[in-house]
Scaffold this motif. Structure first.
Motif, PDB file in Angstrom:
ATOM      1  N   SER A 160      42.505  50.535  52.751  1.00 43.14           N
ATOM      2  CA  SER A 160      41.329  49.698  53.010  1.00 43.14           C
ATOM      3  C   SER A 160      41.026  48.711  51.889  1.00 43.14           C
ATOM      4  N   GLY A 161      41.473  49.023  50.676  1.00 41.12           N
ATOM      5  CA  GLY A 161      41.115  48.189  49.530  1.00 41.12           C
ATOM      6  C   GLY A 161      39.751  48.509  48.952  1.00 41.12           C
ATOM      7  N   LEU A 162      39.145  49.620  49.372  1.00 38.27           N
ATOM      8  CA  LEU A 162      37.830  50.025  48.859  1.00 38.27           C
ATOM      9  C   LEU A 162      37.901  50.276  47.357  1.00 38.27           C
ATOM     10  N   LYS A 163      37.062  49.574  46.592  1.00 39.57           N
ATOM     11  CA  LYS A 163      37.000  49.745  45.134  1.00 39.57           C
ATOM     12  C   LYS A 163      35.913  50.750  44.796  1.00 39.57           C
ATOM     13  N   MET A 164      36.273  51.757  43.994  1.00 38.95           N
ATOM     14  CA  MET A 164      35.347  52.825  43.647  1.00 38.95           C
ATOM     15  C   MET A 164      34.571  52.499  42.369  1.00 38.95           C
ATOM     16  N   ASP A 165      33.373  53.032  42.271  1.00 41.44           N
ATOM     17  CA  ASP A 165      32.560  52.937  41.051  1.00 41.44           C
ATOM     18  C   ASP A 165      32.995  54.081  40.131  1.00 41.44           C
ATOM     19  N   LEU A 166      34.005  53.812  39.310  1.00 43.62           N
ATOM     20  CA  LEU A 166      34.607  54.857  38.483  1.00 43.62           C
ATOM     21  C   LEU A 166      33.675  55.324  37.372  1.00 43.62           C
ATOM     22  N   ALA A 167      32.892  54.422  36.811  1.00 48.29           N
ATOM     23  CA  ALA A 167      31.975  54.813  35.726  1.00 48.29           C
ATOM     24  C   ALA A 167      30.961  55.835  36.228  1.00 48.29           C
ATOM     25  N   ARG A 168      30.483  55.648  37.428  1.00 50.86           N
ATOM     26  CA  ARG A 168      29.519  56.590  37.999  1.00 50.86           C
ATOM     27  C   ARG A 168      30.163  57.959  38.200  1.00 50.86           C
ATOM     28  N   LEU A 169      31.383  57.956  38.673  1.00 47.44           N
ATOM     29  CA  LEU A 169      32.089  59.223  38.878  1.00 47.44           C
ATOM     30  C   LEU A 169      32.398  59.900  37.550  1.00 47.44           C
ATOM     31  N   HIS A 293      39.911  37.386  43.254  1.00 45.90           N
ATOM     32  CA  HIS A 293      38.704  37.479  44.090  1.00 45.90           C
ATOM     33  C   HIS A 293      38.535  36.220  44.939  1.00 45.90           C
ATOM     34  N   GLN A 294      38.849  35.059  44.363  1.00 44.95           N
ATOM     35  CA  GLN A 294      38.778  33.818  45.133  1.00 44.95           C
ATOM     36  C   GLN A 294      39.725  33.858  46.326  1.00 44.95           C
ATOM     37  N   ARG A 295      40.908  34.434  46.119  1.00 47.86           N
ATOM     38  CA  ARG A 295      41.885  34.490  47.208  1.00 47.86           C
ATOM     39  C   ARG A 295      41.454  35.473  48.305  1.00 47.86           C
ATOM     40  N   THR A 296      40.948  36.617  47.905  1.00 53.01           N
ATOM     41  CA  THR A 296      40.529  37.580  48.916  1.00 53.01           C
ATOM     42  C   THR A 296      39.314  37.056  49.681  1.00 53.01           C
ATOM     43  N   ARG A 297      38.392  36.390  48.994  1.00 58.10           N
ATOM     44  CA  ARG A 297      37.235  35.819  49.684  1.00 58.10           C
ATOM     45  C   ARG A 297      37.680  34.725  50.663  1.00 58.10           C
ATOM     46  N   TYR A 298      38.656  33.932  50.263  1.00 60.68           N
ATOM     47  CA  TYR A 298      39.159  32.875  51.141  1.00 60.68           C
ATOM     48  C   TYR A 298      39.786  33.484  52.393  1.00 60.68           C
ATOM     49  N   LEU A 299      40.608  34.508  52.197  1.00 53.54           N
ATOM     50  CA  LEU A 299      41.245  35.160  53.340  1.00 53.54           C
ATOM     51  C   LEU A 299      40.203  35.770  54.281  1.00 53.54           C
ATOM     52  N   ILE A 300      39.253  36.474  53.715  1.00 52.67           N
ATOM     53  CA  ILE A 300      38.222  37.111  54.535  1.00 52.67           C
ATOM     54  C   ILE A 300      37.446  36.065  55.329  1.00 52.67           C
ATOM     55  N   GLY A 301      37.089  34.977  54.663  1.00 49.55           N
ATOM     56  CA  GLY A 301      36.352  33.924  55.352  1.00 49.55           C
ATOM     57  C   GLY A 301      37.120  33.320  56.507  1.00 49.55           C
ATOM     58  N   GLN A 315      33.483  44.140  52.781  1.00 50.41           N
ATOM     59  CA  GLN A 315      33.110  42.727  52.787  1.00 50.41           C
ATOM     60  C   GLN A 315      32.099  42.381  51.702  1.00 50.41           C
ATOM     61  N   THR A 316      31.646  43.371  50.937  1.00 48.25           N
ATOM     62  CA  THR A 316      30.748  43.098  49.814  1.00 48.25           C
ATOM     63  C   THR A 316      31.567  42.980  48.535  1.00 48.25           C
ATOM     64  N   ALA A 317      31.148  42.045  47.684  1.00 51.13           N
ATOM     65  CA  ALA A 317      31.940  41.701  46.501  1.00 51.13           C
ATOM     66  C   ALA A 317      32.182  42.886  45.576  1.00 51.13           C
ATOM     67  N   ASP A 318      31.202  43.782  45.432  1.00 53.98           N
ATOM     68  CA  ASP A 318      31.350  44.885  44.495  1.00 53.98           C
ATOM     69  C   ASP A 318      32.336  45.935  44.976  1.00 53.98           C
ATOM     70  N   ARG A 319      32.730  45.866  46.241  1.00 57.79           N
ATOM     71  CA  ARG A 319      33.676  46.836  46.795  1.00 57.79           C
ATOM     72  C   ARG A 319      35.065  46.236  47.025  1.00 57.79           C
ATOM     73  N   GLN A 320      35.215  44.935  46.842  1.00 58.41           N
ATOM     74  CA  GLN A 320      36.477  44.277  47.166  1.00 58.41           C
ATOM     75  C   GLN A 320      37.492  44.383  46.032  1.00 58.41           C
ATOM     76  N   SER A 321      38.753  44.371  46.424  1.00 59.08           N
ATOM     77  CA  SER A 321      39.858  44.414  45.465  1.00 59.08           C
ATOM     78  C   SER A 321      40.820  43.289  45.836  1.00 59.08           C
ATOM     79  N   GLY A 322      42.098  43.489  45.640  1.00 60.91           N
ATOM     80  CA  GLY A 322      43.087  42.487  46.038  1.00 60.91           C
ATOM     81  C   GLY A 322      43.656  42.734  47.422  1.00 60.91           C
ATOM     82  N   ILE A 323      43.121  43.714  48.114  1.00 59.32           N
ATOM     83  CA  ILE A 323      43.645  44.131  49.424  1.00 59.32           C
ATOM     84  C   ILE A 323      42.712  43.667  50.534  1.00 59.32           C
TER      85      ILE A 323
END
Length: 388
Positions: A160-169, A293-301, A315-323
């Motif tokens: 999915s490309g889901l980015k985790m909040d590692l500091a919180r974990l 991030h610019q490339r993934t946002r462009y693709l998503i759009g 689809q939220t910026a804080d969860r997006q990666s390169g996938i």
């Protein structure tokens, strides 16, 4: 100006392909090609005459990886064959007791699942937590109980490309006395990673994805205070403290993470990976992440504008990666993937859809061409379905 275009000379890809598969296997930058060529010529003409220089190259590579991981010291860095090997060092090295629990997610790649499942014969329970809720970190934290010894999670989920909040974990693990292990293969080289800030005990990644290196060489970060918690499962001449003293019979493991490197190093791959990391460090990992991030946002759009497409990636910026992974209603994704590959759009079929993974240097023209090919193939498949 540090733009994607200013780095495309390092990636002289075939103009007939759109390479969107960095989450699987990445192409090498030109510097890596040249480094391997020089090393091969040197070896062919001189053999190992300059082996001391190879050892210096190994030391340099460790420091490059230390910088990318923000490890306290290069002594915390082991050079391993791959992510699976590093994860197995942790899984097989801990002194487990029957009834111990490991917490992970239900979206892990097999490399971060099988080593832990293999511990069932020792009475160790693996709890796989769903991440599809509104707060995946809290779901993992809530799953930790009095018998939890370790939390292991991918920094970015491969499908999915889901980015985790590692500091919180990491904070939650430290508060509970739980070891924290991070499979960083889908973020290291694409996004900033800070082993100290997230307070992890272990982190590992292969070199052949976002790090732009060859297969067969990866990195294993092991916190100094955690090294003695892992029993060694491999032994050889390279992992001893007095490396190079071949007559010494009373040996001890290296105090550094080199203790996990049993035998002769992969010197050819070290030269290649070091050259690849030089590119990433010259660009700067923060700038790499910004461009990606610019490339993934462009693709998503652009994908959101196509009828019938469902985005499977966050689809939220804080969860997006390169996938960027997407599905298409009424489409045979296996057939679509084969057609995309045949058309020169190099990508993967993952997570119930098509996974595209550009890198920082990928041009907008490449993305436009891939999108055009996708639209053409979608129309062809939909037309074929209608005619039946």
């Amino acid at each position: 100006m540090n733009t994607a275009q200013s780095w495309q000379h390092e990636f002289p890809l075939d103009p007939n392909i759109c390479y969107l598969n960095h989450a699987a296997v990445a192409p090498w930058p030109q510097r890596a090609v040249e480094a391997v060529s020089r090393f091969a010529r040197e070896n062919a003409l001189q053999g190992a005459r300059d082996y001391p220089r190879w050892a210096k190259q190994e030391k340099h590579l460790r420091n490059q990886l230390r910088l990318l991981l923000n490890a306290p010291s290069s002594d915390d860095i082991a050079l391993v064959k791959n992510t699976s090997e590093a994860l197995s060092f942790v899984a097989q090295g801990i002194a487990w007791q029957a009834g111990d629990q490991i917490v992970t997610s239900d979206q892990e790649f097999p490399s971060n699942r099988i080593p832990w499942q293999a511990l069932s014969e020792r009475g160790v329970n693996l709890r796989q937590v769903a991440l599809d809720g509104a707060d995946p970190e809290q779901a993992l934290i809530d799953a930790m109980g009095p018998h939890t010894r370790l939390l292991t999670i991918s920094s970015v989920q491969y499908a999915s490309g889901l980015k985790m909040d590692l500091a919180r974990l990491g904070t939650a693990c430290r508060a509970r006395g739980v070891l924290f292990c991070v499979d960083a293969i889908q973020s290291l080289g694409a996004l900033p990673f800070d082993a100290q800030a997230i307070d992890c005990d272990f982190a590992m990644a292969d070199g052949h994805k976002w790090l732009l290196g060859p297969e067969g060489l990866g990195v294993f970060y092991c916190r100094a205070s955690a090294r003695d918690q892992l029993s060694l499962t491999q032994h050889g001449w390279h992992m001893v403290e007095a490396m190079g003293n071949y007559d010494l019979t009373d040996w001890s493991p290296a105090q550094s993470a080199r203790r996990f490197e049993a035998g002769s190093p992969n010197t050819l791959a070290q030269h290649a990976l070091s050259a690849s990391l030089e590119v990433l460090l010259d660009v700067g990992i923060e700038q790499v992440a910004t461009l990606l991030h610019q490339r993934t946002r462009y693709l998503i759009g652009r994908l959101e504008q196509l009828p019938g497409i469902r985005l499977l990636s966050p689809q939220t910026a804080d969860r997006q990666s390169g996938i960027v992974t997407f599905a298409i209603d009424g489409i045979d994704h296996a057939a679509l993937h084969r057609a995309l590959m045949k058309a020169g759009v190099i990508c993967a079929q993952r997570g119930g859809g098509i996974r595209w993974s550009p890198h920082f240097y990928t041009s907008e023209n490449t993305l436009d061409l891939a999108l055009s090919q996708l639209q053409t193939l979608m129309a062809a498949q939909q037309s074929k379905s209608t005619s039946r």
